[in-house]
Design an enzyme around this catalytic site. Structure first.
Site, PDB file in Angstrom:
ATOM      1  N   HIS B 153       1.143  -1.063   0.378  1.00 13.19           N
ATOM      2  CA  HIS B 153       0.039   0.286  -0.150  1.00 13.19           C
ATOM      3  C   HIS B 153       0.573   0.779   0.259  1.00 13.19           C
ATOM      4  CE1 HIS B 153      -3.010  -2.778   1.488  1.00 13.19           C
ATOM      5  NE2 HIS B 153      -4.027  -1.895   1.605  1.00 13.19           N
ATOM      6  N   ASN B 185       8.289  -4.160   3.687  1.00 18.02           N
ATOM      7  CA  ASN B 185       6.725  -3.482   3.521  1.00 18.02           C
ATOM      8  C   ASN B 185       6.318  -3.899   5.069  1.00 18.02           C
ATOM      9  OD1 ASN B 185       4.055  -3.103   3.059  1.00 18.02           O
ATOM     10  ND2 ASN B 185       4.128  -5.406   2.571  1.00 18.02           N
TER      11      ASN B 185
END
Lengths: 311, 311
Positions: B153, B185
């Protein structure tokens, strides 16, 4: 985005606003009397206007009026994108601030504007910085110096011979990309440019969209990688490939398409330029752009030299 | 550019046109009577209006009114670019059709909208294609499958907890970039995201701009090269780095800036996130964007944790 680019966008928006404001005023004055003008309350872009609105989609995108600005002619078949667009006298460019080279340049060639003109001397033109680009994102002559790469025109100097100024504008560094000199910029790429100019002998209008690509290669580990050099203090990206997409319109309005994709390497003289034909979709997917997208591909009589049969 | 993106631009232009049309109409009704409204004939953006126009530049960009659309709040300090902008419920993104990932995403965090909400369940969100992107340029779940990279994201799911829908919108694939999973991440990058949320405890408003970078490395031949992998059938680019730029506004209107640049690699847990602080200019030059450019850097009391003394 540079302040100047911002300003151009703002001007465009204000321009549109003003025209619509004018239209509102115009309709308003006909509110009661004019038979052909509906009352203002009933007019919106969404309301059905019956016979006063032409709902037929034209077969061919019409030629802009001779009084239209040059950009309307050059961009007749659509903008590939709206990123940092700069309209010059005789070509239009979209600038890639990350790579310090164009995303695309668009040109409109006719026999008239590519004809040799004794008043235009290319040798008097010099490569110059584009001061409309923010200094963080501007390429400079010193970036190219000693790099081993040419400052390769994307809008070709030889396509803009109506005036010395038109020719000089193609020497803006925002119109350049690093190109391999011998075997590419000075040879095979130049052949493609000359070929486009020759098309004006057979066609009334030749529309050209040109740009850089960064294409991946499969390496020994089986994975795909994009790899390219950057040059100079401003890290100007050296594209792996260049594309050129050409729409030709005959005097009777028939349309042909050619699309070329060439690697930015020394290419042997013996290789015919037709061997660089690729489907337009290949270029569109790789560039992230839809090119000449006002035109349905069904309009084309010939694509890459082959007659098209649509079933 | 996809037809849908085109439409968004048109809507924006029409929106502006309508407001100006409305203003014209408004002024018109005061043509003769209102002492504070000049006659319509004398009004243009270029004409000097004397004391009725406020020519003072405000010290701080004002907070949009509570009734303003969410995008006005999120983009309060300026758009980094205008390429393929998409406005979601609680974040704004600009999509890079060439690399099939965002150019940037912008968010506005407050204590309220990052607070844990029992009605929002992240586990119920699923990654979904962005059908507003032309199919040539859209990334798909299968591009990421088996690639070894996470669907990372850029607008973090945890920043958008006002509703299930807001959270779900962050799972659009146009908001993703391929990110190294373990060590990035799920770890160091997540630490930076959590840090941004924690800032809402000390500041009234936190503005975040996040995006990918493709940075060059010097190789053995002494030249600089950019190299990155592309994954899947759609050739989704794997960025070499990511940036996050954060402007924090205190309840009294004081402004601080932090800018982070992290490599997209496994990073050891022991490395403090402050070690990824870089000057904003570094990110701007590399991304080709001017970030929060409505704000002069002279407005900041602290930059990357250091008190600023301007001479």
């Amino acid at each position: 985005m540079s302040a100047l680019f911002r300003k151009v966008s703002q001007v465009a928006v204000i321009g549109t606003a003003t025209s619509i404001g004018w239209l509102l005023g115009y309709n308003r004055s006909h509110e009661k009397g004019g038979a052909n003008f509906p009352a203002i309350e009933t007019v919106s872009a969404a309301s059905y206007q019956g016979s006063i609105v032409n709902t037929q989609v034209p077969d061919v995108v019409p030629v802009p009026s001779p009084n239209a600005p040059r950009i309307a002619q050059i961009m007749r078949f659509g903008f590939p994108s709206l990123s940092n667009v700069r309209s010059l006298n005789d070509y239009v460019l979209s600038y890639d601030t990350r790579n310090r080279i164009p995303y695309w340049v668009c040109e409109h060639l006719t026999a008239e504007n590519v004809a040799k003109n004794p008043n235009v001397d290319r040798a008097k033109c010099d490569f110059h910085e584009d001061t409309s680009v923010h200094q963080y994102f501007r390429s400079e002559n010193r970036d190219y110096k000693g790099s081993g790469f040419d400052r390769g025109h994307l809008a070709a100097a030889g396509n803009h011979r109506r005036s010395q100024e038109d020719c000089h504008e193609t020497f803006l560094l925002s119109n350049m990309s690093p190109q391999v000199g011998r075997g590419f910029n000075r040879d095979k790429w130049n052949d493609v440019e000359q070929y486009c100019r020759q098309l004006t002998k057979s066609y009334a209008n030749v529309y050209v969209c040109t740009g850089p690509l960064f294409l991946p290669r499969r390496e020994e580990d089986g994975k795909l990688y994009v790899k390219y050099q950057v040059i100079g203090q401003n890290h100007v990206s050296v594209p792996t490939h260049f594309y050129k997409v050409v729409v030709c319109e005959s005097s009777t309005g028939e349309l042909d398409l050619e699309s070329f994709l060439l690697p930015n390497v020394e290419i042997d003289d013996s290789v015919p330029i037709a061997s660089f034909h690729v489907p337009l979709e290949t270029i569109e997917r790789a560039s992230g752009l839809l090119i000449f997208d006002k035109l349905s591909q069904k309009k084309f009589k010939k694509i890459n030299g082959q007659k098209v049969g649509w079933f």
